[in-house]
Motif scaffolding. Structure first.
Motif, PDB file in Angstrom:
ATOM      1  N   TYR A 211      45.730  45.865  54.554  1.00  0.00           N
ATOM      2  CA  TYR A 211      44.930  45.362  53.443  1.00  0.00           C
ATOM      3  C   TYR A 211      44.054  44.202  53.927  1.00  0.00           C
ATOM      4  O   TYR A 211      44.433  43.448  54.820  1.00  0.00           O
ATOM      5  N   SER A 212      42.899  44.065  53.294  1.00  0.00           N
ATOM      6  CA  SER A 212      41.954  43.004  53.638  1.00  0.00           C
ATOM      7  C   SER A 212      41.674  42.163  52.399  1.00  0.00           C
ATOM      8  O   SER A 212      41.337  42.700  51.341  1.00  0.00           O
ATOM      9  N   LEU A 213      41.821  40.846  52.532  1.00  0.00           N
ATOM     10  CA  LEU A 213      41.484  39.942  51.437  1.00  0.00           C
ATOM     11  C   LEU A 213      40.033  39.519  51.601  1.00  0.00           C
ATOM     12  O   LEU A 213      39.638  39.018  52.656  1.00  0.00           O
ATOM     13  N   ARG A 214      39.238  39.726  50.551  1.00  0.00           N
ATOM     14  CA  ARG A 214      37.802  39.438  50.597  1.00  0.00           C
ATOM     15  C   ARG A 214      37.411  38.510  49.461  1.00  0.00           C
ATOM     16  O   ARG A 214      38.037  38.472  48.407  1.00  0.00           O
ATOM     17  N   ARG A 215      36.351  37.742  49.709  1.00  0.00           N
ATOM     18  CA  ARG A 215      35.676  36.978  48.650  1.00  0.00           C
ATOM     19  C   ARG A 215      34.191  37.231  48.830  1.00  0.00           C
ATOM     20  O   ARG A 215      33.580  36.718  49.746  1.00  0.00           O
ATOM     21  N   GLY A 216      33.636  38.050  47.926  1.00  0.00           N
ATOM     22  CA  GLY A 216      32.257  38.461  48.121  1.00  0.00           C
ATOM     23  C   GLY A 216      32.135  39.221  49.427  1.00  0.00           C
ATOM     24  O   GLY A 216      32.848  40.183  49.684  1.00  0.00           O
ATOM     25  N   SER A 217      31.234  38.779  50.304  1.00  0.00           N
ATOM     26  CA  SER A 217      31.055  39.421  51.603  1.00  0.00           C
ATOM     27  C   SER A 217      31.948  38.806  52.680  1.00  0.00           C
ATOM     28  O   SER A 217      31.941  39.265  53.823  1.00  0.00           O
ATOM     29  N   GLU A 218      32.718  37.772  52.322  1.00  0.00           N
ATOM     30  CA  GLU A 218      33.578  37.102  53.306  1.00  0.00           C
ATOM     31  C   GLU A 218      34.828  37.925  53.609  1.00  0.00           C
ATOM     32  O   GLU A 218      35.410  38.547  52.720  1.00  0.00           O
ATOM     33  N   TYR A 219      35.254  37.879  54.851  1.00  0.00           N
ATOM     34  CA  TYR A 219      36.521  38.452  55.292  1.00  0.00           C
ATOM     35  C   TYR A 219      37.490  37.289  55.483  1.00  0.00           C
ATOM     36  O   TYR A 219      37.281  36.437  56.356  1.00  0.00           O
ATOM     37  N   LEU A 220      38.548  37.239  54.676  1.00  0.00           N
ATOM     38  CA  LEU A 220      39.416  36.070  54.664  1.00  0.00           C
ATOM     39  C   LEU A 220      40.724  36.276  55.409  1.00  0.00           C
ATOM     40  O   LEU A 220      41.187  35.388  56.119  1.00  0.00           O
ATOM     41  N   ALA A 221      41.372  37.438  55.222  1.00  0.00           N
ATOM     42  CA  ALA A 221      42.690  37.653  55.818  1.00  0.00           C
ATOM     43  C   ALA A 221      42.978  39.144  55.911  1.00  0.00           C
ATOM     44  O   ALA A 221      42.440  39.944  55.141  1.00  0.00           O
ATOM     45  N   THR A 234      47.029  37.793  59.208  1.00  0.00           N
ATOM     46  CA  THR A 234      46.026  37.102  60.011  1.00  0.00           C
ATOM     47  C   THR A 234      45.008  36.455  59.093  1.00  0.00           C
ATOM     48  O   THR A 234      44.421  37.121  58.240  1.00  0.00           O
ATOM     49  N   VAL A 235      44.805  35.148  59.254  1.00  0.00           N
ATOM     50  CA  VAL A 235      43.907  34.390  58.392  1.00  0.00           C
ATOM     51  C   VAL A 235      42.819  33.766  59.243  1.00  0.00           C
ATOM     52  O   VAL A 235      43.107  33.075  60.218  1.00  0.00           O
ATOM     53  N   ASN A 245      45.595  29.760  47.231  1.00  0.00           N
ATOM     54  CA  ASN A 245      46.184  30.384  46.036  1.00  0.00           C
ATOM     55  C   ASN A 245      45.933  31.890  46.024  1.00  0.00           C
ATOM     56  O   ASN A 245      46.810  32.672  45.638  1.00  0.00           O
ATOM     57  N   ALA A 246      44.736  32.314  46.445  1.00  0.00           N
ATOM     58  CA  ALA A 246      44.431  33.748  46.483  1.00  0.00           C
ATOM     59  C   ALA A 246      45.299  34.453  47.511  1.00  0.00           C
ATOM     60  O   ALA A 246      45.795  35.558  47.270  1.00  0.00           O
ATOM     61  N   LEU A 247      45.500  33.828  48.673  1.00  0.00           N
ATOM     62  CA  LEU A 247      46.374  34.409  49.690  1.00  0.00           C
ATOM     63  C   LEU A 247      47.792  34.587  49.147  1.00  0.00           C
ATOM     64  O   LEU A 247      48.418  35.636  49.324  1.00  0.00           O
ATOM     65  N   ALA A 248      48.288  33.558  48.474  1.00  0.00           N
ATOM     66  CA  ALA A 248      49.643  33.630  47.930  1.00  0.00           C
ATOM     67  C   ALA A 248      49.743  34.694  46.843  1.00  0.00           C
ATOM     68  O   ALA A 248      50.716  35.448  46.780  1.00  0.00           O
ATOM     69  N   ASP A 249      48.736  34.767  45.970  1.00  0.00           N
ATOM     70  CA  ASP A 249      48.758  35.770  44.898  1.00  0.00           C
ATOM     71  C   ASP A 249      48.670  37.185  45.472  1.00  0.00           C
ATOM     72  O   ASP A 249      49.345  38.105  45.001  1.00  0.00           O
ATOM     73  N   ALA A 250      47.806  37.376  46.474  1.00  0.00           N
ATOM     74  CA  ALA A 250      47.679  38.697  47.097  1.00  0.00           C
ATOM     75  C   ALA A 250      48.975  39.083  47.796  1.00  0.00           C
ATOM     76  O   ALA A 250      49.417  40.237  47.727  1.00  0.00           O
ATOM     77  N   TYR A 251      49.591  38.108  48.470  1.00  0.00           N
ATOM     78  CA  TYR A 251      50.877  38.388  49.122  1.00  0.00           C
ATOM     79  C   TYR A 251      51.921  38.787  48.081  1.00  0.00           C
ATOM     80  O   TYR A 251      52.686  39.728  48.284  1.00  0.00           O
ATOM     81  N   ARG A 252      51.945  38.073  46.976  1.00  0.00           N
ATOM     82  CA  ARG A 252      52.931  38.392  45.943  1.00  0.00           C
ATOM     83  C   ARG A 252      52.696  39.795  45.396  1.00  0.00           C
ATOM     84  O   ARG A 252      53.648  40.513  45.071  1.00  0.00           O
TER      85      ARG A 252
END
Length: 284
Positions: A211-221, A234-235, A245-252
């Motif tokens: 899975y990839s965490l994104r914000r707009g066009s950004e690649y976060l984790a 990987t962050v 907070n987004a990382l923690a919520d996505a992990y949860r």
């Protein structure tokens, strides 16, 4: 809309009512009494609602129809592990309905909707394979950075969105195509871009999810899940409070699907992120 609200609406529909608790004309569903199946269905329903409502507000009638179709599908097919996963199938179905909203209130069941969405994905993959065979030019991931031609990103299926933050600024996407792996590796500067074949084989076998965490066009984790554990997180981004907070919520969210999971941060200590994750894992 929160997962708790979606689960309440799904429970209403299973009980033969509309999402707001009013009497429904839809047929009664012999739904499983298993808490695990209900929880999985609620997570999938919440995912679908978030994707559908990202385009427009869904009236109660359409929410009732979507949840009834999903519950009927779960009653018949279950939520067993297979590739693509139940949650990926739900996300693809929601994206399919975004483009064909008239099907929400049609007589077409969720099984057929999922089948058509998977056919569309396979068609895109077949077109991509044909273009590779024809020796198409390399596709660019960003200025000055190429994706190998055998995994051209052009006409690859969209990344299914499996989670959205409440403010809709952050999203978690599942990587379901080799081009997604290469693209992620290029932007995140890790081995997905050069060990693509190995990772893709493990995804195709059903052993691994990425899975990839994104914000707009950004690649976060990048979250790598394998064999009932989170094998890597990987962050590579600025770690402000919103990102933490987004990382923690996505992990949860991932933990709720596959958990309980451990976690491994491979690129540093990140005490603030560890503290946020620990707070989430210790929470309700």
């Amino acid at each position: 809309m929160t997962l708790r609200n979606t689960r309440r609406e799904l429970s209403h529909v299973i009980a033969g009512r509309t999402v707001d608790g009013s009497p429904s004309d839809l047929p009664h569903l012999p739904f499983s009494k298993s808490e695990n199946i209900l929880s999985a269905a609620a997570v999938a329903a919440d995912l679908m609602m978030r994707i559908l409502s990202s385009r427009r507000k869904l009236p109660a009638e359409e929410r009732t129809q979507v949840l009834w179709k999903l519950a009927a599908y779960v009653s018949k097919a279950g939520v067993r592990q297979e590739s693509p996963s139940f949650f990926t199938r739900s996300a693809l179905a929601a994206q399919f309905l975004v483009d064909k909203p008239r099907l929400i209130t049609s007589r077409m069941g969720m099984g057929k909707i999922i089948e058509l969405s998977l056919q569309g994905q396979r068609s895109r993959e077949n077109r991509l394979a044909q273009e590779r065979a024809n020796g198409q030019e390399l596709a660019r991931a960003e200025p000055g950075c190429f994706i190998p031609s055998k995994y051209s990103a052009e006409n690859a299926p969209p990344r299914p969105i499996t989670w959205l933050s409440l403010d809709r600024n952050f999203r978690l996407e599942e990587l379901v195509h080799p081009a997604h792996l290469v693209e992620e590796g290029v932007h995140m500067h890790h081995c997905l871009s050069w060990k693509t074949d190995d990772y893709w084989r493990s995804i195709r076998s059903g052993r691994r999810r990425i899975y990839s965490l994104r914000r707009g066009s950004e690649y976060l984790a990048t979250f790598t899940h394998m064999d009932q554990s989170l094998t890597e997180l990987t962050v590579r981004c600025a770690r402000d409070d919103a990102v933490i907070n987004a990382l923690a919520d996505a992990y949860r969210h991932i933990d709720r699907i596959y958990g309980p999971l451990g976690f491994a941060l491979r690129d540093g200590n990140h005490s603030r992120l560890r503290a946020a994750l620990a707070a989430h894992l210790d929470g309700p």
